[in-house]
Write a protein that holds these residues in place. Sequence first.
Motif, PDB file in Angstrom:
ATOM      1  N   LEU A   5       0.481   4.504   0.651  1.00  0.00           N
ATOM      2  CA  LEU A   5       0.510   5.442   1.783  1.00  0.00           C
ATOM      3  C   LEU A   5       1.208   4.810   2.991  1.00  0.00           C
ATOM      4  CD1 LEU A   5      -0.228   8.147   3.068  1.00  0.00           C
ATOM      5  CD2 LEU A   5      -2.438   7.158   3.701  1.00  0.00           C
ATOM      6  N   ASN A  29       0.854  -1.197   0.000  1.00  0.00           N
ATOM      7  CA  ASN A  29       0.000   0.000   0.000  1.00  0.00           C
ATOM      8  C   ASN A  29       0.893   1.252   0.000  1.00  0.00           C
ATOM      9  OD1 ASN A  29      -1.200   2.251   1.704  1.00  0.00           O
ATOM     10  ND2 ASN A  29      -3.009   0.993   1.376  1.00  0.00           N
ATOM     11  N   SER A  75      -7.233   1.228   0.720  1.00  0.00           N
ATOM     12  CA  SER A  75      -6.762   0.289   1.748  1.00  0.00           C
ATOM     13  C   SER A  75      -7.688  -0.914   1.869  1.00  0.00           C
ATOM     14  CB  SER A  75      -6.698   0.980   3.115  1.00  0.00           C
ATOM     15  OG  SER A  75      -5.629   1.855   3.139  1.00  0.00           O
ATOM     16  N   VAL A 117      -6.167   7.602   8.067  1.00  0.00           N
ATOM     17  CA  VAL A 117      -6.734   6.746   7.025  1.00  0.00           C
ATOM     18  C   VAL A 117      -7.074   5.372   7.598  1.00  0.00           C
ATOM     19  CG1 VAL A 117      -6.163   5.525   4.873  1.00  0.00           C
ATOM     20  CG2 VAL A 117      -5.730   7.979   5.070  1.00  0.00           C
ATOM     21  N   HIS A 125      -7.837   7.294   0.145  1.00  0.00           N
ATOM     22  CA  HIS A 125      -6.832   6.332   0.630  1.00  0.00           C
ATOM     23  C   HIS A 125      -7.490   5.174   1.394  1.00  0.00           C
ATOM     24  CE1 HIS A 125      -3.251   8.352  -0.638  1.00  0.00           C
ATOM     25  NE2 HIS A 125      -3.454   9.430   0.079  1.00  0.00           N
TER      26      HIS A 125
END
Length: 491
Positions: free
Chosen positions: A9, A7, A75, A38, A71
């Motif tokens: 981020l 991922n 996720s 997030v 985001h």
Amino acid sequence: MKQEMPNWLKQRSELTPNRTALKTKDETITFQQLFKRVQVRASNLSQLGVKQGQHVGILMRNSVAMVETIHALMSIGAVTVLLNHRLSKSELNWQIVDVEATYIIVDDEFSDNVADFHLIINEQLSAMKAASLSNAVPRHFNLDDVATIMYTSGTTGNPKGVLQTYGNHWSSAIGSVLNLGLQTEDRWLLAVPLFHISGLSILMRSVIYGIGIHLHERFDAKIVHQAIMDEGVAIISVVTTMLKQLLEELGETTYPPSFRCMLVGGGPVPKKYLIQCKEKGIPVYQSYGMTETASQVVTLTPDDSLLKLGSAGKPLFSSELKIINNGIECQPNEEGEIVVKGPTITKGYWKREEATKAAFTDGWLHTGDQGYLDAEGFLYVLDRRSDLIISGGENVYPAEIESVLLNYKGVKEAGVIGIDDEKWGQSPHAFIVTAEEISPVDLLDFCRSKLARYKVPKSFTFVDKLPRNASNKLLRRELKKIIKEQSNDKD
Ligand code: ATP
Ligand code: MG
């Protein structure tokens, strides 16, 4: 083989936790802080029922919450559908039904427009207590998976849902940085909508590169100007109307050296603004791209930005471009359709098998835009093929005529279309919005001095405003309707 990546981020927050991710007028947030927020949002969304693979709409204004939501959906592995809040209720409803969205995450102020759907109100989501983070382990990204669906602007017809994969976004970010370069202290000002590829692509670049975004809710020329002057903004993405306003705001001064790129795209850029940029020493880069190419696919290089004014540049690294006419590749300076190929290009349109088939030949995307390459391979975008006027066998491009009309004092906006002409087949007709009274005779004289005879508008209609879509793009097909109705009235 599935190509997976961690991922983005999450990895970014591990690599450079303390770097600024977002700066708004109210707060500054690091990548680590953003990642934590997030995780909370993703966990709350999961608790509300959002699952991997679902289509989930976002109908929000540019905000930190909107960034968190994008985001968070990534996720979870849901497909994010970016909705344009400037659309009318019926346009929105059409898109949501078309895309088969399970939920819409919405700013409360827009909720009435989508009341028939399963809504998650942003304000309520933000107020939720942090749920257990155990179900918020971010998924890896499979580059072949669809990350986002974004509808085209609907300039030439009904909008189509473009499937954008993680791989498309990744390749787009890499292609851009290989052209523009990267400095850790770069700040990208985002005042274009996050629901468009122009805005979303800045968000993707920010996490992939580790640079901060100056996030503005909307474009306000004064505020944006001040940010460039005082806040160390390095890059900004703009469309023509924004460029025009920024030039007015700048007046006789110039930007500080920290400012290194004014990226302009999304539509034709009248040359006069590019010339003004050059005169003022503004590093302006024209770019060309579309929703289907996950943002810019052709951009000028720093070496050529002021030397090749008017050109959109060369394809970004790993993308390719050809000009074709009747299936045959054109010679330099020969006009034809722009076709592009590369890893940023969509797999196709959501539920539009026919349109997808029609758009591709051997992996090359037919853009529907007309242009040519000069002898050195620089692209010049002329106009949309559907708006081409053929007058006495000559190709006439409305954008060129509009660009000339805009140079006449008092002309605020111009829209040109082809109308039936007994002698020439078609001839150009101009719709004009004026800021002051102007004489049509003088305007005609001006056009004659700047344009070949066959390009000079045969007639003018003065109007209060021009029809534009929710992306502020000129709808020439609506102008054609006006002419048609007028001729029907006469019959
Ligand atoms: P639709 O596909 O529904 O008609 P749209 O094409 O306007 O809508 P977008 O994907 O937002 O939707 O816009 C991409 C288009 O914008 C390009 O195909 C091109 O026509 C135009 N465009 C983008 N950059 C430039 C440029 N530098 N010069 C001229 N036109 C441009
Ligand atoms: Mg298009």
